[in-house]
Design an enzyme around this catalytic site. Structure first.
Site, PDB file in Angstrom:
ATOM      1  N   HIS A  72       0.843  -1.198   0.000  1.00  0.00           N
ATOM      2  CA  HIS A  72       0.000   0.000   0.000  1.00  0.00           C
ATOM      3  C   HIS A  72       0.877   1.246   0.000  1.00  0.00           C
ATOM      4  O   HIS A  72       1.851   1.324   0.753  1.00  0.00           O
ATOM      5  CB  HIS A  72      -0.898   0.031   1.241  1.00  0.00           C
ATOM      6  N   TYR A 197      -9.068   4.954   8.003  1.00  0.00           N
ATOM      7  CA  TYR A 197      -9.182   5.352   9.403  1.00  0.00           C
ATOM      8  C   TYR A 197     -10.311   6.370   9.481  1.00  0.00           C
ATOM      9  O   TYR A 197     -10.194   7.479   8.938  1.00  0.00           O
ATOM     10  CB  TYR A 197      -7.879   5.985   9.895  1.00  0.00           C
ATOM     11  N   PRO A 289      -2.962  -0.141  19.028  1.00  0.00           N
ATOM     12  CA  PRO A 289      -2.776  -0.591  17.638  1.00  0.00           C
ATOM     13  C   PRO A 289      -3.058   0.464  16.584  1.00  0.00           C
ATOM     14  O   PRO A 289      -2.853   0.194  15.394  1.00  0.00           O
ATOM     15  CB  PRO A 289      -3.762  -1.758  17.528  1.00  0.00           C
ATOM     16  N   LYS A 293       2.226  -0.393  15.139  1.00  0.00           N
ATOM     17  CA  LYS A 293       3.657  -0.418  15.455  1.00  0.00           C
ATOM     18  C   LYS A 293       4.124  -1.645  16.230  1.00  0.00           C
ATOM     19  O   LYS A 293       5.331  -1.871  16.327  1.00  0.00           O
ATOM     20  CB  LYS A 293       4.025   0.837  16.275  1.00  0.00           C
ATOM     21  N   TYR A 381       4.213   6.569   9.806  1.00  0.00           N
ATOM     22  CA  TYR A 381       3.386   5.399   9.532  1.00  0.00           C
ATOM     23  C   TYR A 381       4.173   4.317   8.800  1.00  0.00           C
ATOM     24  O   TYR A 381       4.083   3.130   9.143  1.00  0.00           O
ATOM     25  CB  TYR A 381       2.155   5.793   8.721  1.00  0.00           C
TER      26      TYR A 381
END
Length: 394
Positions: A72, A197, A289, A293, A381
């Protein structure tokens, strides 16, 4: 029995450490309280940072990952009736994430360890650590004693390793959050090509995936929520309410094949070493979460630990062993902050806190309109490069 490194835990941290040591000619024995089937079947994390993919590739255990993993180059922040893409390919060129389940990483590592003749003992109860503050630590289990030069505690938050360190020898930093995640695995094609998200005033939702036919979805729920309160119909209705907030987008529903509730906490134990016992992964630190990570930090820890142990065998010097904890903690605290930030940005904390909700909306607007803010999110990220956080010289 005798080995060079005794490893507690056959999750991704323990298995990867064992394999990295093997590649350096160092023997290890892995002890696991659960069965192999349990380890391979437990659905956990699924987002691999660029650095984690690189570690697995260099270790020779990423062939299936590269065939089946979903690369992604962005994520979507969805709020206020709109979707906003954070474009990794533009903001952090050459770096991406790969969606590939933790259980798949574990399967690949088991295959590699057994192909190399690795020793792993499953369903081992009553593990005890001895003489960890000496040069001759040992581990007892099932009436046997395993003598070793070092012990690696890779047995998770509830394992025996951290509990074996004397009270007062560790400093604990901890934060709990007033909500949990209800996660489901559904036998249904993902409704999106990249992770979503979603921030709503009714709570957070996340749409992820584990392959072309399996979706992974999460809902923010109260910390004391019970699975009995969440039948399939209610789960899908709430997911649709929180995710179907932009025009012409519809959530595909289907059979739920697994579900669970995960509490949200931040936790760090310092230092990550006591004598000849070294902690790695969830045994030393936990992150919520939201920032994806946990597995990635575990891989970074054992990368450093393998280097420090191999340096000791090559030179007899304690230098890198002595620096292991501080070197790891630089990356850990960066991930702690990012995970806390993502969590506080996207979750509903107090339905009566209109001021707090306005602050969240303001920062979401900033992140999705500012190149600098979006780059900060993207860089964290996909994972800060190891040359900045993750080397003994850094």
């Amino acid at each position: 029995m005798r080995t060079q490194v005794g490893i507690i835990g056959a999750g991704p941290a323990g298995l990867l450490l064992s394999h990295l040591l093997h590649l350096r000619g160092i023997d290890s024995v892995v002890l696991e309280i659960r069965s192999r089937e349990y380890c391979e079947g437990r659905v956990r994390a699924g987002v691999l940072e660029q650095g984690t993919v690189d570690i697995l590739t260099e270790a020779g255990v990423a062939d299936r990952l590269h065939r089946e993993g979903l690369v992604h180059h962005g994520i979507e922040l969805r709020y206020g009736g709109k979707g906003h893409r954070i474009a990794f390919e533009r903001l952090v060129p050459g770096r991406a994430i790969t969606v590939y389940g933790q259980q798949e990483v574990v399967k690949d590592l088991f295959e590699a360890r057994f192909a190399a003749g690795g020793t792993i003992h499953f369903e081992v109860p009553d593990v005890e650590l001895h003489d960890i503050d000496t040069d001759h630590p040992s581990i007892t289990f099932q009436g046997q004693r395993l003598e070793c030069d070092f012990i690696a505690g890779c047995d998770g938050f509830h394992g025996v390793s951290r509990k074996s360190i004397p009270e007062g020898a560790l400093t604990i930093y901890e934060r709990t959050y007033p909500f949990a995640w209800l996660g489901v695995l559904a036998k249904v094609p993902p409704s999106t090509e990249e992770l979503i998200y979603a921030y709503t005033e009714d709570g957070f939702a996340l749409h992820s995936m584990r392959g072309p036919e399996i979706s992974r979805l999460y809902l923010q729920v109260p910390p004391d929520a019970s699975l009995d309160e969440w039948p399939d119909d209610r789960i899908w209705a709430e997911l649709k309410r929180r995710l179907e907030t932009i025009p012409d987008w519809e959530l595909t529903t289907g059979p739920i094949i697994e579900r669970g509730i995960t509490p949200m906490r931040s936790f760090v134990a310092e230092p990550m070493r006591y004598g000849r016992l070294f902690l790695a992964g969830d045994a030393a630190h936990i992150v919520p979460p939201t920032g994806a990570k946990g597995l990635n930090l575990a891989a970074a820890d054992v990368r450093m630990l393998a280097e420090a142990i191999s340096h000791w065998y090559a030179t007899g010097s304690d230098e890198l062993l002595d620096r292991y904890s501080d070197a790891c903690l630089k990356r850990i605290w960066r991930a702690q902050h990012f995970s806390w930030w993502m969590t506080t940005l996207l979750h509903t904390f107090d339905t009566d806190d209109a001021y707090g909700r306005r602050l969240q909306r303001s920062y979401l607007d900033y992140v999705t309109s500012s190149e600098a803010a979006a780059t900060t999110l993207a860089e964290n990220y996909v994972g800060v490069p190891f040359e900045r956080f993750g080397t003994f010289g850094g």
